[in-house]
Design a protein around this motif. Sequence first.
Motif, PDB file in Angstrom:
ATOM      1  N   GLY A   4       0.799  -1.217   0.000  1.00  0.00           N
ATOM      2  CA  GLY A   4       0.000   0.000   0.000  1.00  0.00           C
ATOM      3  C   GLY A   4       0.835   1.272   0.000  1.00  0.00           C
ATOM      4  O   GLY A   4       0.298   2.369   0.096  1.00  0.00           O
ATOM      5  N   ILE A   5       2.153   1.166  -0.063  1.00  0.00           N
ATOM      6  CA  ILE A   5       3.015   2.348  -0.084  1.00  0.00           C
ATOM      7  C   ILE A   5       3.619   2.442  -1.478  1.00  0.00           C
ATOM      8  O   ILE A   5       4.130   1.469  -2.017  1.00  0.00           O
ATOM      9  N   THR A   6       3.564   3.630  -2.040  1.00  0.00           N
ATOM     10  CA  THR A   6       4.095   3.795  -3.387  1.00  0.00           C
ATOM     11  C   THR A   6       5.616   3.752  -3.370  1.00  0.00           C
ATOM     12  O   THR A   6       6.257   3.914  -2.351  1.00  0.00           O
ATOM     13  N   ILE A  13      12.361   7.032   2.154  1.00  0.00           N
ATOM     14  CA  ILE A  13      12.805   6.385   3.397  1.00  0.00           C
ATOM     15  C   ILE A  13      14.258   5.930   3.266  1.00  0.00           C
ATOM     16  O   ILE A  13      15.069   6.121   4.176  1.00  0.00           O
ATOM     17  N   LEU A  14      14.618   5.335   2.129  1.00  0.00           N
ATOM     18  CA  LEU A  14      15.990   4.891   1.916  1.00  0.00           C
ATOM     19  C   LEU A  14      16.970   6.063   1.874  1.00  0.00           C
ATOM     20  O   LEU A  14      18.084   5.968   2.390  1.00  0.00           O
ATOM     21  N   ILE A  15      16.554   7.171   1.272  1.00  0.00           N
ATOM     22  CA  ILE A  15      17.410   8.362   1.227  1.00  0.00           C
ATOM     23  C   ILE A  15      17.641   8.894   2.639  1.00  0.00           C
ATOM     24  O   ILE A  15      18.772   9.227   3.013  1.00  0.00           O
ATOM     25  N   ILE A  16      16.603   8.957   3.458  1.00  0.00           N
ATOM     26  CA  ILE A  16      16.729   9.439   4.840  1.00  0.00           C
ATOM     27  C   ILE A  16      17.662   8.528   5.632  1.00  0.00           C
ATOM     28  O   ILE A  16      18.543   8.999   6.355  1.00  0.00           O
ATOM     29  N   ILE A  17      17.498   7.220   5.499  1.00  0.00           N
ATOM     30  CA  ILE A  17      18.363   6.273   6.211  1.00  0.00           C
ATOM     31  C   ILE A  17      19.805   6.436   5.748  1.00  0.00           C
ATOM     32  O   ILE A  17      20.742   6.436   6.564  1.00  0.00           O
ATOM     33  N   GLY A  18      20.028   6.597   4.463  1.00  0.00           N
ATOM     34  CA  GLY A  18      21.377   6.799   3.935  1.00  0.00           C
ATOM     35  C   GLY A  18      22.021   8.076   4.458  1.00  0.00           C
ATOM     36  O   GLY A  18      23.194   8.101   4.817  1.00  0.00           O
ATOM     37  N   GLU A  19      21.239   9.156   4.500  1.00  0.00           N
ATOM     38  CA  GLU A  19      21.760  10.420   5.020  1.00  0.00           C
ATOM     39  C   GLU A  19      22.099  10.305   6.504  1.00  0.00           C
ATOM     40  O   GLU A  19      23.139  10.799   6.945  1.00  0.00           O
TER      41      GLU A  19
END
Length: 77
Positions: A4-6, A13-19
């Motif tokens: 249900g998440i595009t 989310i992956l960009i935030i975790i990487g940063e």
Amino acid sequence: MILGITFEVWEFILIIIGELLGVAIITFFLVRKLFAHQLKKNPPVNEKMIRAMMTQMGRTPSEKQVRAVMKSMEDAK
């Protein structure tokens, strides 16, 4: 859509975790460098410093007194 998440939200989310991971790594190395600089600028107390302090106070330190002060400082840590 995954659960249900595009796909765009997963990318975000992956960009935030990487940063966050990158900032954590940079912070680690920066703090390590600053800590090493502070230790070089203000070295820990050693036996020679204790002898000098006791001599400045007008006492002639014996080896036993110097070792007792060193032991008390290590125990206080």
